[in-house]
Scaffold this motif. Sequence first.
Motif: not given
Length: 269
Positions: A132-135, A170-173, A175, A137
């Motif tokens: 699940r992506p982290s909020s 991916g975890y760090k948003n 793409n 950065p």
Amino acid sequence: MLDIEWILLYLVLGAFVGFVAGLLGLGGGGLLVPLLTYIFTYQGISVDNAVHLALGTSLACMIISSTASIRVHASRGAIEWQVVGGMAPGIIVGTFLVTQAATHVNSVYIAIFFALLMVIVTGQMFLNWQPRPSSKPATFRGLIAAGIGIGSVSALVAVGGGFLAVTYLGYKNVNVKSAIGTSAAIGFPIAITGTIGYMISGWSITLSNTYTVGFIDVPAFLTIAIGSFIAASYGTRCSHNLPDVFLKKILAVISLLLSIKMLISLVQF
């Protein structure tokens, strides 16, 4: 003198791995390490040295494959160079330290770790699991720590850097396309540092061997690299016409079976 049969075998192996890399966008370590281990042991090299020689030679081959991948992804603007720069110091440190420590690790333990990692990679491909992506950065400290972890794992098994890097990014948003491209770029410092590290750590051990420089088998490296470079472009062309998700699953299973077979063979010695 090295038999022509071995040169031809390395060339075919390189072509196969290069085609797979171009077709599926995956590194060939999962295939190269167990297959080279079989070849080196068949040539009469001790089990311990064969595994380390397979690791070092596979990382050397990654220099060519990662260079080709970087050119393609960079032309499409799919590499986050700031991320690469942030992770590179950690990758260099982790990769080099592990290559020096790996010579003191029993080859059976390395094979166990290799097989377990392939189980994880195979499971991830079949389940299509993504964190699940982290909020939050990515921070410079976080990139350094991630680089150390990715470099350490890649140096120990010559596979997994791409899988770990794509998962982390991916975890760090980041793409998917940029994560894959950035992962390809990260493979270059892993390959360079790992090659140098295994050359140094195996220098005195393989000094009497004619065709090796440390834990790098020079004929295998050069021939596999040539075959891989030629075949990669054909794999890339075919990638647009074939169901890559299905093929990746097949490759993951084959790599897993090869790594388990390698483990069983080492335990029997």
